[in-house]
Enzyme design. Structure first.
Site, PDB file in Angstrom:
ATOM      1  N   SER A  18      -8.293   3.626 -11.645  1.00 17.55           N
ATOM      2  CA  SER A  18      -8.013   2.346 -11.989  1.00 17.55           C
ATOM      3  C   SER A  18      -7.823   1.490 -10.564  1.00 17.55           C
ATOM      4  O   SER A  18      -8.268   0.483 -10.251  1.00 17.55           O
ATOM      5  CB  SER A  18      -6.723   2.307 -12.829  1.00 17.55           C
ATOM      6  OG  SER A  18      -5.643   2.603 -11.978  1.00 17.55           O
ATOM      7  N   TYR A  19      -7.184   2.318  -9.444  1.00 16.73           N
ATOM      8  CA  TYR A  19      -6.928   1.443  -8.197  1.00 16.73           C
ATOM      9  C   TYR A  19      -8.122   1.320  -7.484  1.00 16.73           C
ATOM     10  O   TYR A  19      -8.359   0.605  -6.959  1.00 16.73           O
ATOM     11  CB  TYR A  19      -5.638   2.192  -7.575  1.00 16.73           C
ATOM     12  CG  TYR A  19      -5.084   1.458  -6.524  1.00 16.73           C
ATOM     13  CD1 TYR A  19      -4.812  -0.153  -6.505  1.00 16.73           C
ATOM     14  CD2 TYR A  19      -4.790   2.015  -5.082  1.00 16.73           C
ATOM     15  CE1 TYR A  19      -4.310  -0.642  -5.639  1.00 16.73           C
ATOM     16  CE2 TYR A  19      -4.503   1.325  -4.153  1.00 16.73           C
ATOM     17  CZ  TYR A  19      -4.043  -0.116  -4.343  1.00 16.73           C
ATOM     18  OH  TYR A  19      -3.531  -0.843  -3.396  1.00 16.73           O
ATOM     19  N   LYS A 113      -0.988   6.589  -2.567  1.00 15.96           N
ATOM     20  CA  LYS A 113       0.551   6.913  -2.449  1.00 15.96           C
ATOM     21  C   LYS A 113       1.206   8.261  -2.611  1.00 15.96           C
ATOM     22  O   LYS A 113       1.062   8.499  -4.078  1.00 15.96           O
ATOM     23  CB  LYS A 113       1.097   5.629  -3.140  1.00 15.96           C
ATOM     24  CG  LYS A 113       0.653   4.382  -2.719  1.00 15.96           C
ATOM     25  CD  LYS A 113       1.341   3.109  -3.643  1.00 15.96           C
ATOM     26  CE  LYS A 113       0.880   1.969  -3.262  1.00 15.96           C
ATOM     27  NZ  LYS A 113       1.373   0.856  -4.138  1.00 15.96           N
ATOM     28  N   THR A 144       0.640  -4.150  -5.854  1.00 19.69           N
ATOM     29  CA  THR A 144      -0.771  -4.427  -6.414  1.00 19.69           C
ATOM     30  C   THR A 144      -0.815  -3.444  -7.645  1.00 19.69           C
ATOM     31  O   THR A 144      -0.780  -2.206  -7.801  1.00 19.69           O
ATOM     32  CB  THR A 144      -1.741  -3.882  -5.589  1.00 19.69           C
ATOM     33  OG1 THR A 144      -1.386  -2.442  -4.969  1.00 19.69           O
ATOM     34  CG2 THR A 144      -1.757  -4.840  -4.200  1.00 19.69           C
ATOM     35  N   LYS A 198       9.433   4.322  -4.118  1.00 19.43           N
ATOM     36  CA  LYS A 198       9.564   3.327  -4.724  1.00 19.43           C
ATOM     37  C   LYS A 198       9.153   3.479  -6.223  1.00 19.43           C
ATOM     38  O   LYS A 198       9.783   3.439  -7.542  1.00 19.43           O
ATOM     39  CB  LYS A 198       8.440   1.995  -4.375  1.00 19.43           C
ATOM     40  CG  LYS A 198       7.047   2.537  -4.590  1.00 19.43           C
ATOM     41  CD  LYS A 198       6.293   2.023  -5.588  1.00 19.43           C
ATOM     42  CE  LYS A 198       4.806   2.243  -5.498  1.00 19.43           C
ATOM     43  NZ  LYS A 198       4.160   1.907  -6.754  1.00 19.43           N
ATOM     44  N   ASN A 263       5.586   4.366 -13.965  1.00 22.25           N
ATOM     45  CA  ASN A 263       6.512   5.178 -13.374  1.00 22.25           C
ATOM     46  C   ASN A 263       8.044   4.442 -14.198  1.00 22.25           C
ATOM     47  O   ASN A 263       8.560   5.375 -14.809  1.00 22.25           O
ATOM     48  CB  ASN A 263       6.786   5.180 -11.851  1.00 22.25           C
ATOM     49  CG  ASN A 263       5.820   5.922 -11.372  1.00 22.25           C
ATOM     50  OD1 ASN A 263       5.970   7.147 -11.158  1.00 22.25           O
ATOM     51  ND2 ASN A 263       4.855   5.216 -10.953  1.00 22.25           N
ATOM     52  N   GLU A 288       3.069   9.401 -10.628  1.00 23.09           N
ATOM     53  CA  GLU A 288       3.091   9.789  -9.193  1.00 23.09           C
ATOM     54  C   GLU A 288       4.453  10.285  -8.882  1.00 23.09           C
ATOM     55  O   GLU A 288       4.925  11.297  -8.212  1.00 23.09           O
ATOM     56  CB  GLU A 288       2.615   8.916  -8.087  1.00 23.09           C
ATOM     57  CG  GLU A 288       0.887   8.757  -8.212  1.00 23.09           C
ATOM     58  CD  GLU A 288       0.474   9.967  -7.313  1.00 23.09           C
ATOM     59  OE1 GLU A 288       1.184  10.926  -6.905  1.00 23.09           O
ATOM     60  OE2 GLU A 288      -0.684   9.793  -6.766  1.00 23.09           O
TER      61      GLU A 288
END
Length: 344
Positions: A18-19, A113, A144, A198, A263, A288
């Site tokens: 997706s990213y 990430k 994002t 995060k 998440n 993640e």
């Protein structure tokens, strides 16, 4: 029939999830010729036929200047700027595959990430170890969501590099006045730590919402989560300013408050009483924070950094601690002064 790719501008993206796909769409829509490669040849073939990533970003058509490639050697043959957007747990493996075909003038942009599994190393350090210390590297991070980026909605991120000339050049290449704003930074450590922690705080915030604790509790978790993120980053060599920017506070707020966050959704399900494997299956994509919390917790112990939200979330995920017991453990901690400058 072979496809003849344009020589300039030269952006190749590794990772057709997706990213990676969203970045490819955004950059090609903003005037670049972009090559997108993924490890699954069947998936890439579907993208070529449909001109859309139906699996991850349904309904968003590819611009004409977005090219798909199944061959890694061909994808790298004209590559000057190489953007890597793969899950952190396969990052090192992917670099090992890339290495034999990289051109001597290739610049690496890390969009992944996370931390290296088991070692807890920053992905930039993994890249230097595999590709050599002289390869130019930058990291991009910030608030994002892939779908919004692919739709062309306004987005701002941070690009960090130790090389200010590289940073300025890539900032000019990636920036678009219409919808994609790039801020530069030199704190590569901070931007990477922020992008990892995060996700962990988002799981904790999701658990809180799943239990039904409300907005007050969520806001407290975000605020104290920012302190945990900053503590760890500074202990490793980051600067506090980074955590007050897009890659830190910005991405933390986004990931903790919007249900597009995997998440956060995972945490909500845990708070509602779902078993871990059922929650993972329900979310359906890579979470993640679930994987990287092991390395973050390990780093907090190694550097003697107090990270109570991370610790309690780790105990929920890997030590079978009840979510309500974890919440009580946080609330029953010794009272203390709030002092941001001292990161208490």
């Amino acid at each position: 029939m072979s496809i003849k790719y344009p020589k300039y501008p030269n952006i190749t993206i590794i990772g057709a999830g997706s990213y990676g796909t969203a970045i490819a769409i955004a950059l090609s829509r903003n005037g670049h010729s972009v090559l997108l490669w993924g490890h699954n040849a069947i998936h890439i073939q579907k993208l070529q036929i449909n001109r859309c990533n139906q699996a991850y970003l349904p309904g968003i058509a590819f611009p004409p200047s977005l090219y798909l490639e199944k061959s890694l050697s061909i994808a790298l043959s004209t590559c000057r700027n190489l953007l890597i957007a793969v899950p952190s747990r396969v990052f090192g493996h992917v670099l090992m595959r890339l290495k034999p075909n990289l051109k001597s003038n290739t610049r690496i942009i890390i969009a992944s990430k996370g931390l290296e599994p088991k070692t807890g190393r920053l992905l930039q350090d993994v890249a230097y170890d595999i590709l050599g210390k002289n390869i130019p590297i930058a990291i991009i991070s910030g608030p994002t969501f892939a779908r919004e980026l692919a739709m062309g909605l306004p987005t701002a991120i941070t690009l960090a590099s130790n090389d200010t000339i590289l940073s300025c050049d890539l900032q000019n290449i990636l920036h678009c006045n219409k919808n994609f704003r790039i801020y530069s930074n030199t704190d590569t450590i901070g931007i990477q730590i922020a992008g990892v922690v995060k996700n962990i705080i988002a799981i904790g915030a999701g658990i809180s919402d799943g239990i039904g604790f409300g907005s007050n509790a969520r806001t407290a978790l975000i605020t104290r989560g920012l302190v945990e993120m900053s503590r760890l980053g500074i202990a490793i060599g980051a600067t506090l300013d980074t955590f007050m920017g897009l890659a830190g506070l910005g991405d933390l707020i986004l990931t903790c408050t919007d249900n597009q966050s995997r998440n956060r959704r995972f945490g909500i399900l845990l708070g509602q009483g779902f078993e871990i494997h059922h929650a993972q299956k329900n979310v359906g994509k890579i979470i993640e924070g679930f994987y990287n919390i092991k390395e973050v917790y390990m780093l907090s112990v190694k550097h003697k950094v107090d990270m109570p939200i991370t610790e309690q979330t780790y105990q929920i995920l890997y030590q079978n601690k009840n979510v309500h017991d974890a919440a009580h453990s946080l609330l029953e901690r010794t009272q203390k002064e709030e002092k941001i400058n001292g990161l208490k």
